[in-house]
Write an enzyme that holds these catalytic residues in place. Structure first.
Site, short mmCIF file in Angstrom:
data_model
loop_
_atom_site.label_atom_id
_atom_site.label_comp_id
_atom_site.label_asym_id
_atom_site.label_seq_id
_atom_site.Cartn_x
_atom_site.Cartn_y
_atom_site.Cartn_z
N ASP A 27 49.97 -56.53 -69.60
CA ASP A 27 50.99 -56.86 -68.60
C ASP A 27 52.35 -56.36 -69.07
OD1 ASP A 27 52.36 -58.49 -66.41
OD2 ASP A 27 50.29 -59.16 -66.18
N SER B 16 47.69 -60.16 -58.55
CA SER B 16 48.01 -60.35 -59.97
C SER B 16 47.81 -61.79 -60.40
CB SER B 16 49.47 -59.97 -60.23
OG SER B 16 49.64 -58.59 -60.28
N HIS C 123 56.22 -61.50 -64.91
CA HIS C 123 54.81 -61.27 -64.60
C HIS C 123 53.86 -61.63 -65.73
CE1 HIS C 123 51.42 -58.93 -62.85
NE2 HIS C 123 52.07 -59.05 -61.71
#
Length: 793
Positions: free
Chosen positions: A170, A561, A236
């Site tokens: 990520d 995601s 994220h």
């Protein structure tokens, strides 16, 4: 210093020099050299160079593959001298030397050097760098992980994933987040050989690995330095990591909503983090490959990749496909996000059958806020922007007279929106920025109307002023009310977190099939929670706080995601309960037990209220409680995919590129497997030739009760005729494998007019129901590789 030498490869061609290089070159596909500065000339580019297979290097001359790759780069370093002398890059231009994911290396080269390389017998191709994008509390209870034996809590059966290592690729991780607290965690298993680049006070038994990969990406971004640690202020990576395996954190919430104890799907699993993406810059292919290369040797059990490429070529060009196959060879399941460009058809990414491709669905949690109109009508939306005291008085209600999207501050000021509630259509800048503009204009509140394509689904965000987000159709009712009266008014009533809403619904953004690269394989495989997911973040973006307020450490995000790490965590639980199961068996367990009805026992719907197609939800919504004990699985080894690739029409070179470092094969000398006959948990039949009938083969492995009988049940529309032979599977032992054939044909004997959906179930008493979706396609997608979306060249 004489800068004229900076552009030249000074890597030696002799064995002595190659041995010296090993001192600086890690044997774990880490950067081959450090590159200082940014290439302003544009003369060099990053290339992934694929080497012919089999092609053995001289082990007497080169001690390992890295030194051999270095010599190959050095072999062309004297080419294009004028271009090289203008290049300010440093001495070595070998970026990565790969061992597992591809037979080749990444290097910084000029087009002339690539042309010179192409003359060598070891050279297959050189692909320019590509950039990939990230596909961006309550869910453990929703998925049946919690609870005692009576309730079938999966955490009891799987010990919360203890001892399993989940590798996350990520954009960075906030290591000090409470979700990564290692208190009470056991040390990682002895097989773990990775490293953590944070100091010892940050690394612990939860976050056991953390590394950055930037050797390829850094050449693109002027002035951007190598990250010292795999950390950034992005959201994220922290969010996905804590979703998959975050520790328990009491009192988690966002702006007072979704209050509770947060925890990942596998709260006792270990996290190994690999930073391959950078905020607003994406994820470079060569860095992704290097991270997967290392992760497999580090000892991960599951890989979670919330990234992908909407324009990916065939399986031999895509790092998720390449890394996913290498992972399968190592017994590692890859959970990959299916993409966020739905609901259009053929938008799904990461379609290789050896990975599990994850779409997104809603949960049963809503953050309800009501807009009360002056007419007495109350309409529900959602909000994460509840003020401490909004008041009960009705306020003037207006609609932006500019572009309707509240993007022009001068228009808002001219309207004199002070003290009013304003309606803003979706579009223009993101809603959090829009809210700041509206607040500066003096408005008391804002109603944001979602795009029509989102249907009933709302993705709320915290805003700097009281805001209610409304579905498109409800928004039209508010607009109609404004037009009906000269003095429209409204007020907000904030109702907080509400559960038991209809769910799941297929997320509007979740990418859809059919599978462009292999239409005979249904994608996505499954959907998981991916809408309004609460998980850890370094801070909430764009949140305004008072001087004494503490920045929350949790936020709500939506995307495939967010769905992919849910599946990664569930896979870790299954791996703990069944440590010998293959990646395909774990994947099968989740797919054949997935829910295809919602919590109202109706078919899962799309955002428009119609039944969701298999192209939207695959096998259905993950049910962890059932997946831990599926009864039967459809097993595959990594070798089983080779005849499938040959059946797609891939040439030997591409097949061998995918299956590296396995032995090279020749498709002409081995049997080919049609896509329909790959032992997959879903069934796709293409009826494009007379007599519009096809037979499909499957093999079921018994992992439930040793002595058990399964009877087949088929549910298809009357336009189809489906026969299963045999109609019963009688097992006498665990791990016994029995075969069956499914014959599918149209009842009319004519080509189907459109895609047809049905299902096949193997039922054993009241305990086991093993379900496979049946998808029947018409027209394109027949026998040839080209028509199936393959690229066999």
């Amino acid at each position: 210093m004489d800068n004229r030498n900076h552009g030249r490869c000074s890597l030696p061609r002799l064995a002595v020099g190659a041995a010296v290089l090993l001192f600086a070159v890690s044997l774990a596909a880490t950067p081959a050299a450090s590159h200082a500065g940014h290439d302003d000339t544009g003369l060099h580019s990053n290339y992934l160079v694929i080497v012919r297979k089999p092609y053995a290097y001289d082990t007497n001359l080169y001690k390992n593959v890295s030194s051999w790759h270095a010599s190959l780069v050095a072999s062309v370093c004297d080419m294009a001298k004028e271009a090289l002398e203008k290049d300010p890059s440093s001495v070595s231009r070998l970026i990565y030397s790969y061992r597992n994911v591809v037979n080749g290396f990444a290097a910084r080269l000029t087009p002339e050097e690539v042309q010179e390389m192409s003359k060598n017998d070891w050279f297959i191709r050189a692909d320019p760098e590509k950039t990939y994008q990230l596909q961006t509390t309550h869910t453990p209870q929703l998925l049946g992980l919690m609870g005692g034996a009576r309730r079938g809590g999966v955490w009891n059966t799987s010990n919360m994933g203890e001892g399993i290592i989940i590798g996350i690729l990520d954009d960075g991780i906030y290591a000090g987040h409470p979700s990564f607290d290692g208190e009470g965690m056991k040390p990682p298993p002895a097989k773990w050989s990775g490293r953590c680049d944070f100091n010892k006070t940050v690394c612990n038994n939860k976050l056991i690995g953390a590394r950055s990969y930037f050797e390829s990406a850094k050449w693109k971004w002027k002035g951007l330095r190598d990250p010292v640690l795999p950390i950034n202020e992005g959201q994220h990576g922290t969010h996905t990591s804590s979703t998959a395996a975050g520790s328990f954190v009491p009192g988690a919430n966002v702006s007072g909503y979704a209050v509770g104890t947060a925890g990942g799907m596998a709260p006792r699993a270990h996290i190994a983090f690999y930073q391959v993406c950078y905020v607003e810059k994406g994820c470079d292919r060569d860095d992704i490959l290097a991270a997967v290369d290392d992760a497999l040797e580090d000892g991960v059990d599951i890989l979670s990749l919330s990234l992908g490429d909407e324009q990916a070529g065939d399986f031999s060009d895509d790092p998720v496909s390449l890394g996913g196959y290498s992972a399968a060879m190592h017994g590692v399941l890859v959970s990959a996000a299916g993409g966020n460009t739905g609901p259009g058809p053929s938008t799904v990414v990461n379609e290789a059958p050896w990975v599990i491709t994850v779409g997104a669905g809603t949960t049963d949690r809503r953050f309800v806020a009501t807009v009360k109109l002056g007419s007495g009508v109350s309409l529900d939306g959602e909000s994460l922007s509840e003020p401490k005291d909004f008041g009960a008085e009705m306020r003037p209600l207006v609609h932006d007279v500019g572009d309707g999207m509240c993007t022009t501050e001068s228009v808002l000021r001219a309207m004199n929106v002070t003290g009013k509630i304003i309606i803003c259509d979706a579009g223009g800048d993101v809603s959090v920025a829009k809210a700041k503009l509206v607040l500066r204009s003096g408005a008391a509140g804002m109603i944001v109307i979602a795009p029509q394509v989102y249907g009933s689904v709302i993705v709320p965000r915290p805003h700097v002023l009281p805001t209610v987000q409304m579905p498109f159709m409800i928004g039209q009712k508010i607009k109609a009310y404004i037009r009906s009266t000269p003095s429209p008014t409204a007020n907000f009533i904030f109702k907080g977190t509400v559960f038991k809403a209809k769910s799941p619904v297929a997320a509007p953004f979740s990418s859809r099939g059919p599978n462009r690269r292999s239409r005979g394989i249904l994608k996505p495989d499954i959907i998981g929670p991916g809408v309004n997911i609460l998980a850890g973040v370094p801070k909430i973006e764009d949140l305004a706080l008072g001087a004494e307020e503490v920045m929350p450490k949790f936020d709500i995000k939506s995307g495939t995601s967010m769905a992919a790490p849910h599946i990664s965590g569930v896979a870790a639980l299954i791996k703990n309960a069944h440590p010998t199961w293959s990646p395909a068996a774990i994947k099968s367990a989740m797919m054949t037990t997935a829910d295809y009805t919602d919590n109202l026992r109706k078919p899962i719907t799309d955002v428009d209220g119609t039944p969701a197609t298999y192209y939207a939800i695959g096998a259905g919504y993950v049910n962890a409680r059932k997946a831990i004990d599926p009864g039967l699985v459809y097993n595959l080894s990594s070798l089983d995919y080779i005849p499938y690739l040959c059946g797609l029409g891939y040439k030997d070179q591409k097949v061998n590129s995918i299956i590296h470092p396995g032995p090279a094969v020749e498709c002409a000398k081995m049997p080919k497997v049609d896509q329909k006959d790959l032992n997959y948990p879903s069934i796709t039949a293409v009826l494009d030739m007379e007599p519009y009938e096809v037979s499909i083969n499957r093999s079921a492995t018994n992992v439930g009760t040793a002595t058990s009988t399964y009877a087949v049940e088929v549910d298809v529309p009357a336009t189809l005729a489906v026969e299963v032979n045999p109609a019963k599977l009688e097992f006498r032992a665990l791990n016994e494998v029995l075969n069956y054939t499914v014959t599918v044909k149209t009842a009319s004997g004519k080509a189907p007019a459109s895609t047809i959906e049905g299902q096949l179930k193997w039922v054993s008493g009241k305990k086991y129901v093993v379900r496979s979706p049946i998808l029947v396609c018409a027209g394109t997608g027949g026998k040839s590789a080209a028509s199936m979306g393959a690229a066999p060249a």
